[in-house]
Design an enzyme around this catalytic site. Structure first.
Site, PDB file in Angstrom:
ATOM      1  N   GLU A 308       0.832  -1.215   0.000  1.00  0.00           N
ATOM      2  CA  GLU A 308       0.000   0.000   0.000  1.00  0.00           C
ATOM      3  C   GLU A 308       0.864   1.262   0.000  1.00  0.00           C
ATOM      4  O   GLU A 308       0.843   2.033   0.969  1.00  0.00           O
ATOM      5  CB  GLU A 308      -0.900   0.004   1.241  1.00  0.00           C
ATOM      6  CG  GLU A 308      -1.792  -1.213   1.377  1.00  0.00           C
ATOM      7  CD  GLU A 308      -2.488  -1.272   2.750  1.00  0.00           C
ATOM      8  OE1 GLU A 308      -2.162  -0.472   3.643  1.00  0.00           O
ATOM      9  OE2 GLU A 308      -3.370  -2.129   2.909  1.00  0.00           O
ATOM     10  N   PRO A 309       1.622   1.526  -1.049  1.00  0.00           N
ATOM     11  CA  PRO A 309       2.452   2.734  -1.046  1.00  0.00           C
ATOM     12  C   PRO A 309       1.604   3.994  -1.241  1.00  0.00           C
ATOM     13  O   PRO A 309       0.703   4.017  -2.075  1.00  0.00           O
ATOM     14  CB  PRO A 309       3.370   2.529  -2.254  1.00  0.00           C
ATOM     15  CG  PRO A 309       2.571   1.665  -3.184  1.00  0.00           C
ATOM     16  CD  PRO A 309       1.726   0.780  -2.307  1.00  0.00           C
ATOM     17  N   GLY A 310       1.880   5.015  -0.447  1.00  0.00           N
ATOM     18  CA  GLY A 310       1.214   6.304  -0.628  1.00  0.00           C
ATOM     19  C   GLY A 310       2.254   7.355  -0.965  1.00  0.00           C
ATOM     20  O   GLY A 310       2.388   7.817  -2.096  1.00  0.00           O
ATOM     21  N   ARG A 311       3.087   7.667   0.060  1.00  0.00           N
ATOM     22  CA  ARG A 311       4.112   8.696  -0.099  1.00  0.00           C
ATOM     23  C   ARG A 311       5.035   8.432  -1.293  1.00  0.00           C
ATOM     24  O   ARG A 311       5.389   9.356  -2.033  1.00  0.00           O
ATOM     25  CB  ARG A 311       4.955   8.742   1.177  1.00  0.00           C
ATOM     26  CG  ARG A 311       5.968   9.872   1.217  1.00  0.00           C
ATOM     27  CD  ARG A 311       6.951   9.676   2.375  1.00  0.00           C
ATOM     28  NE  ARG A 311       6.321   9.176   3.555  1.00  0.00           N
ATOM     29  CZ  ARG A 311       5.853   9.936   4.554  1.00  0.00           C
ATOM     30  NH1 ARG A 311       6.017  11.228   4.516  1.00  0.00           N
ATOM     31  NH2 ARG A 311       5.264   9.389   5.603  1.00  0.00           N
ATOM     32  N   ARG A 351       3.686  19.296   8.134  1.00  0.00           N
ATOM     33  CA  ARG A 351       4.629  18.228   8.454  1.00  0.00           C
ATOM     34  C   ARG A 351       5.873  18.731   9.207  1.00  0.00           C
ATOM     35  O   ARG A 351       6.429  18.032  10.027  1.00  0.00           O
ATOM     36  CB  ARG A 351       5.031  17.464   7.189  1.00  0.00           C
ATOM     37  CG  ARG A 351       3.833  16.760   6.530  1.00  0.00           C
ATOM     38  CD  ARG A 351       4.255  15.762   5.462  1.00  0.00           C
ATOM     39  NE  ARG A 351       4.902  14.606   6.032  1.00  0.00           N
ATOM     40  CZ  ARG A 351       6.186  14.418   6.100  1.00  0.00           C
ATOM     41  NH1 ARG A 351       7.016  15.306   5.565  1.00  0.00           N
ATOM     42  NH2 ARG A 351       6.694  13.340   6.670  1.00  0.00           N
ATOM     43  N   TYR A 355       6.095  16.870  12.608  1.00  0.00           N
ATOM     44  CA  TYR A 355       7.079  15.768  12.658  1.00  0.00           C
ATOM     45  C   TYR A 355       8.526  16.240  12.611  1.00  0.00           C
ATOM     46  O   TYR A 355       9.421  15.417  12.412  1.00  0.00           O
ATOM     47  CB  TYR A 355       6.905  14.822  11.462  1.00  0.00           C
ATOM     48  CG  TYR A 355       5.498  14.375  11.152  1.00  0.00           C
ATOM     49  CD1 TYR A 355       4.735  13.692  12.095  1.00  0.00           C
ATOM     50  CD2 TYR A 355       4.945  14.605   9.903  1.00  0.00           C
ATOM     51  CE1 TYR A 355       3.451  13.267  11.786  1.00  0.00           C
ATOM     52  CE2 TYR A 355       3.664  14.184   9.586  1.00  0.00           C
ATOM     53  CZ  TYR A 355       2.923  13.519  10.543  1.00  0.00           C
ATOM     54  OH  TYR A 355       1.661  13.102  10.234  1.00  0.00           O
ATOM     55  N   CYS A 382      -0.531  32.740  12.726  1.00  0.00           N
ATOM     56  CA  CYS A 382      -0.268  33.318  14.035  1.00  0.00           C
ATOM     57  C   CYS A 382       0.254  32.254  14.964  1.00  0.00           C
ATOM     58  O   CYS A 382      -0.452  31.824  15.883  1.00  0.00           O
ATOM     59  CB  CYS A 382      -1.548  33.911  14.583  1.00  0.00           C
ATOM     60  SG  CYS A 382      -1.528  35.650  14.353  1.00  0.00           S
ATOM     61  N   TYR A 412       0.774  13.986   1.823  1.00  0.00           N
ATOM     62  CA  TYR A 412       0.395  14.536   3.119  1.00  0.00           C
ATOM     63  C   TYR A 412       0.588  16.047   3.189  1.00  0.00           C
ATOM     64  O   TYR A 412       0.738  16.608   4.262  1.00  0.00           O
ATOM     65  CB  TYR A 412       1.157  13.814   4.253  1.00  0.00           C
ATOM     66  CG  TYR A 412       0.991  12.311   4.180  1.00  0.00           C
ATOM     67  CD1 TYR A 412      -0.217  11.711   4.502  1.00  0.00           C
ATOM     68  CD2 TYR A 412       2.038  11.492   3.720  1.00  0.00           C
ATOM     69  CE1 TYR A 412      -0.387  10.339   4.394  1.00  0.00           C
ATOM     70  CE2 TYR A 412       1.867  10.114   3.618  1.00  0.00           C
ATOM     71  CZ  TYR A 412       0.654   9.541   3.961  1.00  0.00           C
ATOM     72  OH  TYR A 412       0.491   8.190   3.848  1.00  0.00           O
TER      73      TYR A 412
HETATM   74  N1  LLP Z   1      -1.274   1.642   4.672  1.00  0.00           N
HETATM   75  C1  LLP Z   1      -1.643   1.960   5.925  1.00  0.00           C
HETATM   76  C2  LLP Z   1      -2.430   0.998   6.698  1.00  0.00           C
HETATM   77  C3  LLP Z   1      -1.283   3.177   6.485  1.00  0.00           C
HETATM   78  O1  LLP Z   1      -1.645   3.471   7.723  1.00  0.00           O
HETATM   79  C4  LLP Z   1      -0.508   4.082   5.719  1.00  0.00           C
HETATM   80  C5  LLP Z   1      -0.123   5.366   6.275  1.00  0.00           C
HETATM   81  C6  LLP Z   1      -0.148   3.723   4.408  1.00  0.00           C
HETATM   82  C7  LLP Z   1      -0.543   2.494   3.923  1.00  0.00           C
HETATM   83  C8  LLP Z   1       0.650   4.615   3.523  1.00  0.00           C
HETATM   84  O2  LLP Z   1       1.909   4.882   4.051  1.00  0.00           O
HETATM   85  P1  LLP Z   1       3.006   5.642   3.142  1.00  0.00           P
HETATM   86  O3  LLP Z   1       3.450   4.699   2.047  1.00  0.00           O
HETATM   87  O4  LLP Z   1       2.364   6.866   2.575  1.00  0.00           O
HETATM   88  O5  LLP Z   1       4.076   5.984   4.114  1.00  0.00           O
HETATM   89  N2  LLP Z   1       0.886  11.938   7.786  1.00  0.00           N
HETATM   90  C9  LLP Z   1       2.145  11.239   7.922  1.00  0.00           C
HETATM   91  C10 LLP Z   1       2.072   9.841   7.430  1.00  0.00           C
HETATM   92  C11 LLP Z   1       1.010   9.051   8.133  1.00  0.00           C
HETATM   93  C12 LLP Z   1       0.802   7.759   7.437  1.00  0.00           C
HETATM   94  C13 LLP Z   1      -0.313   7.008   8.033  1.00  0.00           C
HETATM   95  N3  LLP Z   1      -0.525   5.752   7.410  1.00  0.00           N
HETATM   96  C14 LLP Z   1       3.224  12.041   7.192  1.00  0.00           C
HETATM   97  O6  LLP Z   1       2.936  13.116   6.699  1.00  0.00           O
HETATM   98  O7  LLP Z   1       4.364  11.615   7.149  1.00  0.00           O
END
Ligand code: LLP
Length: 454
Positions: A308-311, A351, A355, A382, A412
């Site tokens: 499940e890649p997002g970032r 972010r 973080y 502010c 994000y």
């Molecule tokens: N699958 C699950 C179950 C997750 O909880 C997440 C991210 C992903 C996939 C995707 O992860 P990625 O490949 O994008 O790292 N807001 C934070 C990141 C929180 C991610 C939460 N879950 C940031 O800005 O770094």
């Protein structure tokens, strides 16, 4: 401040692995463009701040994640893009065109996908506190997989599926007890956090036994997500080891061989020139190799691997363009700190504040041969913690009206944007060689006022 540590040799050089692939700086004018679209014209047309997204790179990344896992598994793995990183109708359409599935974690993300016509069977929904409404929406829409996260949810979902006359395919989210080497708030598989069923505590096995007794649920496998912005596969190795051991235990104690293993997302990207992320091909080979080896040792059939890649898909594709406003040098006992204020801030990029995230930025609207100065890029909110880039080298002739861009804001950034101080959220502009177009429009003050109904 007065330090020369980390001073870049040439401020005009844009590290190729940090900036979107279509970004270039003109050797003559110093102006940056994306696929030939001049940032000054983009800023003129769409305003600032704006997220400028390289559509070609976004699609390339979707495709390369799919082909990497297809090649490593003879097309038996499934890639689900994690929509929480950035989701809108255009992204949903690109995923559908490239044959990649979608991971959602709320009814809102699901609604975006369904409205854009995405095949519900190719959607997976997870989340630690899905509401009755969200679960019902998912079951009725025909969402392919729902990831169960608590004992209450097992009972709730079984009831909803039975009422709808459906058998819902599910995964069990397992907490594998791995500390991913990342910020505490984005590490998700150690024991002391809210997600999943503990493996060590025995809840995961109990969850499987309960699900197996319910005819409205069909257990497909295990789900795990160990954290985010991870740069090597060693955490996944420990997770895969524990998960395959657990698959053996499930086989022996429950007489079922679960066919699916979801390893989640979490792979890191380059926010600075020093970051060196792994390519999807390398990740695919390593993850598949780890699971295959564990399965062989344990005498298990290789499960279908899900990631499940997002970032790693959305992040590198986008830069945020800001206009420089107030520039304020502050004397701190003989040392000068220069604050460069831009027309956005923590409402479009939380972010850094949340973080301690580190970003790269550059002057993009002109050339400059001036000496570099170490500055802090801050927003217009502010709040003292409203920092966009904590330490940035920018030319010392920087002036109000200049445009600067921050790289790698595609994940994000917009998805965690807020209306703090009633600042409207910026648009997302998708750029190809042929066109630049809005895929998410800028929020207006009227949009914000419309919510205030007293
Ligand atoms: N699958 C699950 C179950 C997750 O909880 C997440 C991210 C992903 C996939 C995707 O992860 P990625 O490949 O994008 O790292 N807001 C934070 C990141 C929180 C991610 C939460 N879950 C940031 O800005 O770094």
């Amino acid at each position: 401040m007065s330090s020369t540590v980390g001073i870049p040799a040439d401020l005009n050089v844009l590290a190729a692995h940090v900036w979107p692939a279509g970004v270039q700086r003109s050797p003559d004018t110093g102006v940056v463009s994306m696929h030939g679209h001049d940032v000054r014209e983009l800023a003129e047309q769409f305003g600032t701040p704006a997220y400028v997204l390289d559509e070609i790179e976004f699609r390339d990344r979707i495709r390369s994640w799919k082909s990497a896992f297809d090649e490593a598994t003879n097309s038996t793995a499934s890639v689900y893009y994690a929509g929480k990183a950035f989701l809108c109708s255009a992204v949903v359409r690109w995923l559908a065109q490239e044959g990649v599935n979608l991971d959602v974690c709320t009814g809102g993300e699901l609604a975006v996908a369904l409205r854009a016509g995405f095949d519900p069977a190719a959607i997976l929904m997870h989340g630690n506190n899905k509401s009755q409404g969200e679960l019902t929406q998912a079951v009725e829409a025909g969402v392919g997989l729902i990831v169960l996260d608590s004992f209450e949810e097992i009972a709730r979902l079984a009831h909803i599926a039975a009422q709808a006359g459906k058998v819902q395919a599910v995964l069990i989210r397992v907490t594998v007890g791995v500390e991913a080497h990342t910020h505490e708030y984005i590490a998700t598989a150690h024991e002391d956090q809210k997600f999943g069923f503990s493996l060590a505590g025995g809840q995961a096995l109990e969850a499987i036994k309960r699900v197996n007794k319910l005819s409205a649920l069909s257990l497909q496998g295990l789900h795990s997500h160990i954290g985010s912005q991870i740069f090597n596969t060693s955490g996944f190795e420990v997770a895969a080891h524990r998960l395959t051991q657990f698959l053996v235990q499930v086989r022996d104690e429950c007489s079922v061989e679960l066919p699916m293993l979801d390893l989640g997302g979490g792979l890191g990207i380059a926010y600075t020139p020093d970051d060196d992320p792994l390519a999807p091909q390398v990740i695919a080979q390593q993850l598949i190799g780890i699971v295959a080896e564990q399965c062989q040792v344990s005498g298990l059939a290789m499960p279908r691997i899900v990631v499940e890649p997002g970032r790693a898909i959305a992040g590198p594709t986008t830069m945020t363009i800001y206009q420089v406003g107030t520039i304020k040098p502050i004397d701190l006992d003989g040392i000068t700190r220069t604050f460069v204020s831009v027309d956005g801030g923590m409402s479009d990029n939380i972010r850094t504040a949340l973080y301690d995230a580190v970003y790269t930025c550059s002057l993009v609207s002109r050339a400059s041969a001036a000496e570099p100065m170490l500055v802090r890029v801050v927003g217009k909110h502010c709040e003292t913690g409203d920092i966009v880039v904590r330490d940035a080298w920018l030319p010392s002739d920087l002036a109000p009206g200049d445009l600067i861009a921050v790289a790698a804001t595609g994940a994000y950034g917009r998805s965690m944007a807020s209306n703090y101080n009633h600042v409207p959220r910026p648009p997302v502009v998708a750029v190809t060689p042929d066109a630049s177009r809005l895929i998410v429009r800028r929020e207006s003050v009227e949009d914000i006022l419309a919510l205030d109904v007293d």
